[in-house]
Motif scaffolding. Structure first.
Motif, mmCIF file in Angstrom:
data_model
loop_
_atom_site.group_PDB
_atom_site.id
_atom_site.type_symbol
_atom_site.label_atom_id
_atom_site.label_comp_id
_atom_site.label_asym_id
_atom_site.label_seq_id
_atom_site.Cartn_x
_atom_site.Cartn_y
_atom_site.Cartn_z
ATOM 1 N N ALA A 23 0.624 -1.110 -0.748
ATOM 2 C CA ALA A 23 0.251 -0.163 0.578
ATOM 3 C C ALA A 23 0.980 1.392 0.425
ATOM 4 O O ALA A 23 0.221 2.309 -0.731
ATOM 5 N N GLU A 24 1.672 0.925 0.396
ATOM 6 C CA GLU A 24 2.735 2.582 0.926
ATOM 7 C C GLU A 24 3.414 2.422 -0.343
ATOM 8 O O GLU A 24 3.538 4.241 -0.976
ATOM 9 N N LYS A 25 3.625 1.466 -1.672
ATOM 10 C CA LYS A 25 4.632 1.894 -2.685
ATOM 11 C C LYS A 25 3.166 2.396 -3.807
ATOM 12 O O LYS A 25 4.269 3.369 -3.773
ATOM 13 N N PHE A 26 2.123 1.829 -2.872
ATOM 14 C CA PHE A 26 1.430 2.176 -4.943
ATOM 15 C C PHE A 26 0.903 3.525 -3.973
ATOM 16 O O PHE A 26 1.254 4.517 -4.953
ATOM 17 N N GLY A 27 1.014 3.812 -2.584
ATOM 18 C CA GLY A 27 0.736 5.146 -2.724
ATOM 19 C C GLY A 27 1.859 6.341 -2.759
ATOM 20 O O GLY A 27 1.674 6.896 -3.563
ATOM 21 N N GLU A 28 3.023 6.165 -3.072
ATOM 22 C CA GLU A 28 4.477 6.499 -3.535
ATOM 23 C C GLU A 28 4.099 7.269 -4.804
ATOM 24 O O GLU A 28 4.277 8.043 -5.291
ATOM 25 N N ASN A 36 -4.482 5.526 6.963
ATOM 26 C CA ASN A 36 -4.816 3.877 7.395
ATOM 27 C C ASN A 36 -3.064 3.532 7.509
ATOM 28 O O ASN A 36 -3.118 2.180 8.285
ATOM 29 N N ILE A 37 -2.801 3.256 6.306
ATOM 30 C CA ILE A 37 -1.319 3.187 5.939
ATOM 31 C C ILE A 37 -0.585 3.131 7.157
ATOM 32 O O ILE A 37 -0.076 3.032 7.167
#
Length: 107
Positions: A23-28, A36-37
């Motif tokens: 999720a963090e990589k997707f967000g970046e 939430n992450i």
């Protein structure tokens, strides 16, 4: 499954770390700022603080209880420890995770 059991199981299986990292990589990559992450990352860090200092024996006992879903009696029989010894070794970290679960799942 209770909230603390869910956290313990998914933490020990690495699922919380894996899903949060994805999720963090997707967000970046796509510009997300998901609270939430961040909340999940803080919870993982707190779980690290609970589990990292434990001996391998205690981590194994907790793994048997929450990943293999064995009863304390079965763990005691399998490991040669008494019921009370298994319970006492796991009591403090499980209590800490229960407290953390209450904080994590607060609305």
């Amino acid at each position: 499954m209770t909230k603390h059991k869910f956290l313990i199981r998914f933490y020990l299986l690495g699922i919380l770390e894996e899903s949060t990292s994805r999720a963090e990589k997707f967000g970046e990559r796509f510009g997300s700022n998901d609270t939430n992450i961040k909340k999940n990352r803080r919870t993982i860090d707190k779980l690290d603080d609970i589990f990292n200092p434990l001996t391998e024996q205690v981590r194994d006992l907790i793994r048997l209880r929450f990943v293999d879903e064995l009863e304390i009696e079965d763990i005691a029989e399998q490991t040669g420890l008494t019921y009370n010894k298994v319970y006492n070794l796991c009591e403090d970290p499980i209590r800490a995770v229960k407290k953390l679960a209450k904080e994590h799942y607060k609305k």
